[in-house]
Design a protein around this motif. Structure first.
Motif, mmCIF file in Angstrom:
data_model
loop_
_atom_site.group_PDB
_atom_site.id
_atom_site.type_symbol
_atom_site.label_atom_id
_atom_site.label_comp_id
_atom_site.label_asym_id
_atom_site.label_seq_id
_atom_site.Cartn_x
_atom_site.Cartn_y
_atom_site.Cartn_z
ATOM 1 N N GLY A 1 0.806 -1.217 0.000
ATOM 2 C CA GLY A 1 0.000 0.000 0.000
ATOM 3 C C GLY A 1 0.831 1.255 0.000
ATOM 4 N N GLU A 2 2.007 1.198 0.612
ATOM 5 C CA GLU A 2 2.862 2.384 0.611
ATOM 6 C C GLU A 2 3.579 2.556 -0.718
ATOM 7 N N ARG A 3 3.751 1.471 -1.434
ATOM 8 C CA ARG A 3 4.367 1.578 -2.762
ATOM 9 C C ARG A 3 3.371 2.116 -3.783
ATOM 10 N N VAL B 1 -4.524 6.440 6.975
ATOM 11 C CA VAL B 1 -3.716 6.836 5.823
ATOM 12 C C VAL B 1 -2.943 8.096 6.177
ATOM 13 N N VAL B 2 -1.644 8.051 6.001
ATOM 14 C CA VAL B 2 -0.814 9.236 6.190
ATOM 15 C C VAL B 2 -0.225 9.591 4.847
ATOM 16 N N SER B 3 -0.346 10.849 4.496
ATOM 17 C CA SER B 3 0.193 11.284 3.216
ATOM 18 C C SER B 3 1.213 12.376 3.454
ATOM 19 N N ASP B 4 2.293 12.383 2.653
ATOM 20 C CA ASP B 4 3.240 13.489 2.732
ATOM 21 C C ASP B 4 3.069 14.422 1.543
ATOM 22 N N GLY B 5 1.925 14.318 0.907
ATOM 23 C CA GLY B 5 1.654 15.202 -0.217
ATOM 24 C C GLY B 5 2.089 14.638 -1.548
ATOM 25 N N GLY B 6 2.662 13.451 -1.530
ATOM 26 C CA GLY B 6 3.158 12.861 -2.771
ATOM 27 C C GLY B 6 2.112 12.004 -3.455
ATOM 28 N N GLN B 7 2.598 11.103 -4.290
ATOM 29 C CA GLN B 7 1.713 10.256 -5.076
ATOM 30 C C GLN B 7 1.169 9.093 -4.283
ATOM 31 N N ASN B 8 1.969 8.587 -3.361
ATOM 32 C CA ASN B 8 1.515 7.414 -2.609
ATOM 33 C C ASN B 8 1.384 7.731 -1.136
ATOM 34 N N PRO B 9 0.615 6.907 -0.422
ATOM 35 C CA PRO B 9 0.535 7.135 1.017
ATOM 36 C C PRO B 9 1.892 6.908 1.678
ATOM 37 N N TRP B 10 2.180 7.725 2.653
ATOM 38 C CA TRP B 10 3.454 7.553 3.356
ATOM 39 C C TRP B 10 3.345 6.386 4.337
ATOM 40 N N PHE C 1 -15.272 1.017 0.450
ATOM 41 C CA PHE C 1 -15.968 2.135 1.073
ATOM 42 C C PHE C 1 -15.092 2.784 2.146
ATOM 43 N N GLY C 2 -14.541 1.945 3.018
ATOM 44 C CA GLY C 2 -13.714 2.470 4.098
ATOM 45 C C GLY C 2 -12.494 3.197 3.564
ATOM 46 N N TYR C 3 -11.850 2.593 2.588
ATOM 47 C CA TYR C 3 -10.640 3.205 2.049
ATOM 48 C C TYR C 3 -10.968 4.500 1.326
ATOM 49 N N ALA C 4 -12.039 4.475 0.539
ATOM 50 C CA ALA C 4 -12.429 5.689 -0.177
ATOM 51 C C ALA C 4 -12.718 6.802 0.823
ATOM 52 N N MET C 5 -13.378 6.464 1.930
ATOM 53 C CA MET C 5 -13.692 7.492 2.920
ATOM 54 C C MET C 5 -12.431 8.037 3.564
ATOM 55 N N GLY C 6 -11.492 7.128 3.859
ATOM 56 C CA GLY C 6 -10.243 7.575 4.463
ATOM 57 C C GLY C 6 -9.525 8.580 3.577
ATOM 58 N N VAL C 7 -9.403 8.246 2.309
ATOM 59 C CA VAL C 7 -8.669 9.136 1.405
ATOM 60 C C VAL C 7 -9.478 10.401 1.121
ATOM 61 N N GLU C 8 -10.783 10.275 1.055
ATOM 62 C CA GLU C 8 -11.601 11.473 0.814
ATOM 63 C C GLU C 8 -11.480 12.467 1.960
#
Lengths: 210, 383
Positions: free
Chosen positions: B41-43, B331-340, B66-73
């Motif tokens: 998932g991090e890749r 989900v933690v993001s550093d602003g890049g393309q993939n989740p950190w 659903f859960g994942y979409a909500m997390g990223v949304e």
């Protein structure tokens, strides 16, 4: 009373058992389900068994069904560009592929040495492909689509499971035949049945004429 | 016991210390199906994770999406240029999630019966209904189980007008139904009838009650301490449901009750599942008019063909009430393309930790029933 629950359960089992044969009686005990009975017995009205005797009869898959992707090429009897790839080797499918199973070799023009917008080769490792359909969804040229042919068993897994361009390419006509309404919707979005670039070139020509 | 034991629901091993036939200690051994889900998932880019979430709990792929979409949304809503999912999309999502719940509970009740010795007859009755729901999933999403249907800001495709198949192989047989009629008949007639029949078939059955009542008891305090979720928690008398505790999507406007039972044994978990199926049907029956009302509206709020959505830096936790329990995506993001960082709170995994507590003092045959009542899916346990 102790035991009534079991008897009630047995009664339901018996009902199921009888139901299994009700449909058979109604359709005359044919070994394979007659075509007109098929949608009834395989739908919400179905009461009896759902069994489909696989190689002799198969359930046709819905239009959106996704299996291994294939590449669309222009129909072989197309007047201008028979057998021409729709793919422009932009690489979006390879980029978006979650298990990274697509490998594209981009073509170069032998005269100028510049990259040409068509793939020389296109590989998909079907052992890795997870049939998610993201490549088909994000292809800007509608050039890669999900196939319906799920019968892929082969005797040799070392040589047969990496599909090359020749193996993957199928006529546009085939896509129209397996998914008519989807293909029509896509054509509407493109503005015609032809490839996006062809349509663009044609629009340009028409403009130049004016 | 295990990992190839026929009643361990997959490659799951239990180290059991016995005194005669009584369980003295039990230790679950997991990891046979470990697939490195979180590291993969991090890749992956954000959208690439969507098909991978299908493979967590492969019976409930749409709820996982659903859960994942909500997390990223949630994460995307921190940034600029974010459109929340359209109403139509939310309605379709809830429709799919509740159908998934029905399917999953049918499956789990069927398998529980398998585990206590009613081999395959109840299960086949359950699978019959599941088959029809999966036909609907297949025509809508393209796949029976690995649906990969939700996108950030909506769903991948609208419901088709007709559930139609195209014959293109030899011997193909064609079916053709109107989608709305199919859904109507499914949620108003066929499935309620099936649930009632299941109830009549099994609930008062003396063999079922003898095997299930008083077995595998988990008290209210213990269930909370083990942070159990879903039917396991609710059967122990804690009316906790993420759909009510932290309402998401269109659940606030829907009317349903949180199913709860108080004994915490195998039988109560079974009853909670039956109750939840009824509540799911109640939700579906309210969703159907909404589905009719939003027909033709946009099902996706984002820009089409956007394969790498811009996700701002930050962290979020999207959670849904999965059929197995609370499913959370951190989900933690550093602003890049993939989740950190990408972490999954898998309900079956956490419910399994309470297995030893439930099994102590019972017989070996009861362990099988208790395991069946937790309703694990190994894809999610091991990830």
């Amino acid at each position: 009373m102790y035991g009534t629950g079991i008897w009630r359960g047995m009664w339901i089992t018996l009902r199921h058992f009888v139901n299994t044969y009700v449909d058979d009686v109604k359709w005359g005990f044919q070994r394979h389900v007659p075509p007109e009975a098929f949608p009834v017995r395989q739908g919400l009205q179905g009461r009896g068994s759902f069994t489909v005797e696989y190689p002799e009869e198969k359930i046709a898959v819905p239009e959106r069904f996704r299996f291994i992707p294939f590449l669309i090429v222009e129909n072989y009897d197309h007047p201008e560009r028979p057998g021409h790839d729709w793919c422009t080797s932009c690489g979006i499918c390879a980029k978006v592929c979650p298990p990274q199973c697509i490998w594209i070799v981009r073509g170069t023009d032998p005269e100028t040495g510049r990259p040409k917008p068509e793939p020389v080769d296109f590989y998909i490792d079907i052992d890795i492909c997870m049939n998610c359909g993201l490549c088909a969804e994000f292809c800007p040229f509608d050039a890669i689509k999900m196939d319906h042919d799920y019968e892929l068993a082969s005797y040799d897994r070392t040589g047969n499971h990496i599909f090359d361009k020749q193996h993957l390419s199928k006529e546009f006509r085939y896509w129209q035949s397996i998914a008519p309404t989807v293909a029509e919707k896509e054509a509407e979005a493109r503005g015609g049945w032809e490839h996006k670039d062809v349509l663009k070139a044609r629009a340009k020509e028409a403009k130049a004429k004016d | 016991m295990g990992p190839q034991h026929p009643s361990t629901h997959g490659v799951f091993r239990m180290m059991v210390k016995l005194n005669g036939e009584t369980i003295e200690r039990l230790e679950p051994v997991m990891g046979y199906l470990h697939r490195n889900h979180e590291k993969i998932g991090e890749r992956n880019t954000f959208i690439q994770n969507m098909p991978f979430t299908d493979r967590l709990d492969y019976l409930t792929s749409l709820s996982n999406n659903f859960g994942y979409a909500m997390g990223v949304e949630k994460l995307m809503s921190l940034g600029a240029r974010y459109n929340p999912p359209t109403r139509r999309a939310e309605v379709i999502r809830v429709l799919m999630a509740e159908l998934t719940r029905l399917v999953s509970h049918f499956w789990s009740v069927g398998f529980l019966m398998n585990d206590i010795g009613a081999f395959f007859t109840p299960m086949m009755y359950a699978v019959e209904e599941r088959e029809l729901v999966l036909d609907f999933f297949e025509a809508t999403t393209g796949s029976r189980m690995m649906c990969n249907y939700l996108r950030f800001g909506g769903v991948a495709n609208d419901l088709p007008e007709r559930l139609r198949s195209e014959a293109n192989l030899i011997n193909d047989r064609v079916r053709d139904f109107s989608t709305m009629d199919y859904v109507w008949e499914m949620i108003f007639e066929r499935l309620p009838r099936a649930v009632d029949q299941f109830d009549e078939y099994l609930t008062t059955n003396e063999i079922v009650t003898n095997r299930c009542i008083g077995v595998g008891t988990l008290t209210r305090e213990e269930a909370i301490d083990y942070s159990a979720a879903g039917p396991v928690l609710r059967a122990s008398g804690v009316p906790y449901d993420v759909r009510r505790a932290e309402p998401y999507s269109i659940y606030p406007e829907l009317e349903f009750d949180v199913a709860v039972r108080y004994h915490g044994d195998v039988y109560d978990r079974y009853l909670v599942r039956l109750d939840e199926m009824r509540q799911s049907l109640r939700i579906l029956q309210q969703v159907y008019p909404l589905l009719k009302a939003t027909e033709g509206e946009a099902f996706f709020s984002g820009r089409g063909g956007m394969y790498s959505p811009r996700v701002p830096a930050g962290e979020s936790y999207g959670r849904v009430e999965n059929p197995k329990g609370e499913l959370g995506y951190y989900v933690v993001s550093d602003g890049g393309q993939n989740p950190w960082r990408y972490h999954v709170r898998a309900p079956s995994f956490i419910n399994l930790t309470a297995l030893e507590r439930m099994c102590l003092g019972h017989k070996v045959a009861d362990v099988v029933a208790i395991l069946g009542s937790i309703d694990i899916v190994l894809g999610e346990v091991d990830r």
